[in-house]
Design a protein around this motif. Sequence first.
Motif, PDB file in Angstrom:
ATOM      1  N   VAL A  70       0.536  -1.278   0.015  1.00  0.00           N
ATOM      2  CA  VAL A  70      -0.061   0.289  -0.015  1.00  0.00           C
ATOM      3  C   VAL A  70       0.823   1.145  -0.019  1.00  0.00           C
ATOM      4  O   VAL A  70       0.561   2.198  -0.891  1.00  0.00           O
ATOM      5  CB  VAL A  70      -0.882  -0.079   1.019  1.00  0.00           C
ATOM      6  CG1 VAL A  70      -1.687   1.357   1.118  1.00  0.00           C
ATOM      7  CG2 VAL A  70      -1.979  -1.005   1.438  1.00  0.00           C
ATOM      8  N   SER A  71       1.986   1.227   0.784  1.00  0.00           N
ATOM      9  CA  SER A  71       2.865   2.415   0.739  1.00  0.00           C
ATOM     10  C   SER A  71       3.527   2.404  -0.723  1.00  0.00           C
ATOM     11  O   SER A  71       3.838   3.728  -0.965  1.00  0.00           O
ATOM     12  CB  SER A  71       3.920   1.956   1.886  1.00  0.00           C
ATOM     13  OG  SER A  71       3.431   2.298   3.152  1.00  0.00           O
ATOM     14  N   ALA A  72       3.684   1.553  -1.141  1.00  0.00           N
ATOM     15  CA  ALA A  72       4.521   1.285  -2.457  1.00  0.00           C
ATOM     16  C   ALA A  72       3.437   2.070  -3.581  1.00  0.00           C
ATOM     17  O   ALA A  72       3.794   2.976  -4.435  1.00  0.00           O
ATOM     18  CB  ALA A  72       4.827   0.035  -2.989  1.00  0.00           C
ATOM     19  N   LEU A  73       2.117   1.758  -3.433  1.00  0.00           N
ATOM     20  CA  LEU A  73       1.382   2.398  -4.402  1.00  0.00           C
ATOM     21  C   LEU A  73       1.236   3.888  -3.872  1.00  0.00           C
ATOM     22  O   LEU A  73       0.959   4.679  -4.886  1.00  0.00           O
ATOM     23  CB  LEU A  73      -0.099   1.543  -4.265  1.00  0.00           C
ATOM     24  CG  LEU A  73      -1.156   2.351  -5.331  1.00  0.00           C
ATOM     25  CD1 LEU A  73      -0.520   2.193  -6.723  1.00  0.00           C
ATOM     26  CD2 LEU A  73      -2.320   1.207  -5.398  1.00  0.00           C
ATOM     27  N   ARG A  74       1.267   4.241  -2.750  1.00  0.00           N
ATOM     28  CA  ARG A  74       0.816   5.665  -2.372  1.00  0.00           C
ATOM     29  C   ARG A  74       2.157   6.445  -2.961  1.00  0.00           C
ATOM     30  O   ARG A  74       2.013   7.561  -3.626  1.00  0.00           O
ATOM     31  CB  ARG A  74       0.986   5.826  -0.959  1.00  0.00           C
ATOM     32  CG  ARG A  74      -0.344   5.423  -0.166  1.00  0.00           C
ATOM     33  CD  ARG A  74      -0.407   5.730   1.243  1.00  0.00           C
ATOM     34  NE  ARG A  74      -1.455   4.950   1.933  1.00  0.00           N
ATOM     35  CZ  ARG A  74      -2.633   5.235   1.893  1.00  0.00           C
ATOM     36  NH1 ARG A  74      -3.227   6.416   1.026  1.00  0.00           N
ATOM     37  NH2 ARG A  74      -3.585   4.628   2.769  1.00  0.00           N
ATOM     38  N   TYR A  75       3.354   6.015  -2.817  1.00  0.00           N
ATOM     39  CA  TYR A  75       4.478   6.587  -3.552  1.00  0.00           C
ATOM     40  C   TYR A  75       4.387   6.708  -4.870  1.00  0.00           C
ATOM     41  O   TYR A  75       4.677   7.636  -5.414  1.00  0.00           O
ATOM     42  CB  TYR A  75       5.542   5.928  -3.048  1.00  0.00           C
ATOM     43  CG  TYR A  75       7.032   6.717  -2.929  1.00  0.00           C
ATOM     44  CD1 TYR A  75       7.411   7.378  -1.737  1.00  0.00           C
ATOM     45  CD2 TYR A  75       7.672   7.106  -4.204  1.00  0.00           C
ATOM     46  CE1 TYR A  75       8.551   8.269  -1.843  1.00  0.00           C
ATOM     47  CE2 TYR A  75       8.800   7.830  -4.291  1.00  0.00           C
ATOM     48  CZ  TYR A  75       9.265   8.370  -3.107  1.00  0.00           C
ATOM     49  OH  TYR A  75      10.137   9.192  -3.318  1.00  0.00           O
ATOM     50  N   PRO A  97       2.398  11.093 -11.502  1.00  0.00           N
ATOM     51  CA  PRO A  97       1.878  12.416 -12.579  1.00  0.00           C
ATOM     52  C   PRO A  97       3.053  13.476 -12.542  1.00  0.00           C
ATOM     53  O   PRO A  97       3.361  14.082 -13.728  1.00  0.00           O
ATOM     54  CB  PRO A  97       0.940  13.068 -11.696  1.00  0.00           C
ATOM     55  CG  PRO A  97       0.467  11.858 -10.473  1.00  0.00           C
ATOM     56  CD  PRO A  97       1.670  11.000 -10.535  1.00  0.00           C
ATOM     57  N   LYS A  98       3.983  13.458 -11.743  1.00  0.00           N
ATOM     58  CA  LYS A  98       5.187  14.161 -11.899  1.00  0.00           C
ATOM     59  C   LYS A  98       6.196  13.857 -12.807  1.00  0.00           C
ATOM     60  O   LYS A  98       6.701  14.676 -13.169  1.00  0.00           O
ATOM     61  CB  LYS A  98       5.944  14.158 -10.473  1.00  0.00           C
ATOM     62  CG  LYS A  98       4.998  14.783  -9.133  1.00  0.00           C
ATOM     63  CD  LYS A  98       5.875  14.556  -7.783  1.00  0.00           C
ATOM     64  CE  LYS A  98       5.180  15.360  -6.851  1.00  0.00           C
ATOM     65  NZ  LYS A  98       5.582  15.077  -5.535  1.00  0.00           N
ATOM     66  N   ALA A 111       0.347   4.774 -14.350  1.00  0.00           N
ATOM     67  CA  ALA A 111       0.833   3.650 -13.234  1.00  0.00           C
ATOM     68  C   ALA A 111      -0.349   2.577 -13.399  1.00  0.00           C
ATOM     69  O   ALA A 111      -1.354   2.848 -13.624  1.00  0.00           O
ATOM     70  CB  ALA A 111       0.571   4.250 -11.815  1.00  0.00           C
ATOM     71  N   ARG A 112       0.143   1.170 -12.925  1.00  0.00           N
ATOM     72  CA  ARG A 112      -0.513   0.376 -12.884  1.00  0.00           C
ATOM     73  C   ARG A 112      -0.218  -0.651 -11.823  1.00  0.00           C
ATOM     74  O   ARG A 112       0.889  -0.995 -11.708  1.00  0.00           O
ATOM     75  CB  ARG A 112      -0.483  -0.638 -14.246  1.00  0.00           C
ATOM     76  CG  ARG A 112      -1.304  -1.750 -14.239  1.00  0.00           C
ATOM     77  CD  ARG A 112      -1.231  -2.718 -15.487  1.00  0.00           C
ATOM     78  NE  ARG A 112       0.180  -2.491 -16.201  1.00  0.00           N
ATOM     79  CZ  ARG A 112       0.193  -2.691 -17.238  1.00  0.00           C
ATOM     80  NH1 ARG A 112      -0.610  -3.374 -18.097  1.00  0.00           N
ATOM     81  NH2 ARG A 112       1.505  -2.878 -17.792  1.00  0.00           N
ATOM     82  N   ALA A 170     -10.249   6.639  -9.128  1.00  0.00           N
ATOM     83  CA  ALA A 170      -9.061   6.625  -9.372  1.00  0.00           C
ATOM     84  C   ALA A 170      -8.975   7.292 -10.569  1.00  0.00           C
ATOM     85  O   ALA A 170      -9.741   7.557 -11.485  1.00  0.00           O
ATOM     86  CB  ALA A 170      -8.481   5.151  -9.713  1.00  0.00           C
ATOM     87  N   PRO A 171      -7.602   8.076 -10.498  1.00  0.00           N
ATOM     88  CA  PRO A 171      -7.199   8.881 -12.075  1.00  0.00           C
ATOM     89  C   PRO A 171      -7.280   8.059 -13.071  1.00  0.00           C
ATOM     90  O   PRO A 171      -7.213   6.648 -13.124  1.00  0.00           O
ATOM     91  CB  PRO A 171      -5.927   9.432 -11.596  1.00  0.00           C
ATOM     92  CG  PRO A 171      -5.448   8.750 -10.476  1.00  0.00           C
ATOM     93  CD  PRO A 171      -6.678   7.781  -9.921  1.00  0.00           C
TER      94      PRO A 171
END
Length: 136
Positions: free
Chosen positions: A12-17, A23-24, A29-30, A73-74
């Motif tokens: 979950v932390s990896a996906l948050r990062y 976007p930057k 992302a998948r 989700a974006p």
Amino acid sequence: MIVGVDGSESSVSALRYAADLAPKLGVRARALAVWNYPSFMYGGFYPQLDWTPEEDAERIVSKVAEEVFGADAPDWFATRTRQGRPAEVLIDESKHAEMLVVGSRGHGGFAGLLLGSVSAAVAEHAKCPVLVVHGR
């Protein structure tokens, strides 16, 4: 950008990062959850069980995505599941990725290890840059 998720806090932390970074960098992302048949299954036959590993992986990747993004989700984000062994699948996915993002330890890790076996294998053998997220 491919993000390996298994439902662990580290993934979950990896996906948050990755959700902050993608976007930057101007990349899509998948989130990818990998599934396989447990060793006790016989040729995909599940006696008296209303469960499949593929459905479990789909549930996990959806839950992690909702935890990070909420209900909306974006458009630059997607989810996917794939059969196989996690390290092998992620390394294969790295052939077509700008970056792999993984948590430092998933559900299978021993407490105290710096890296789990999947993150260590991916960091060693991936065909693209690998970001290992150590959580909070």
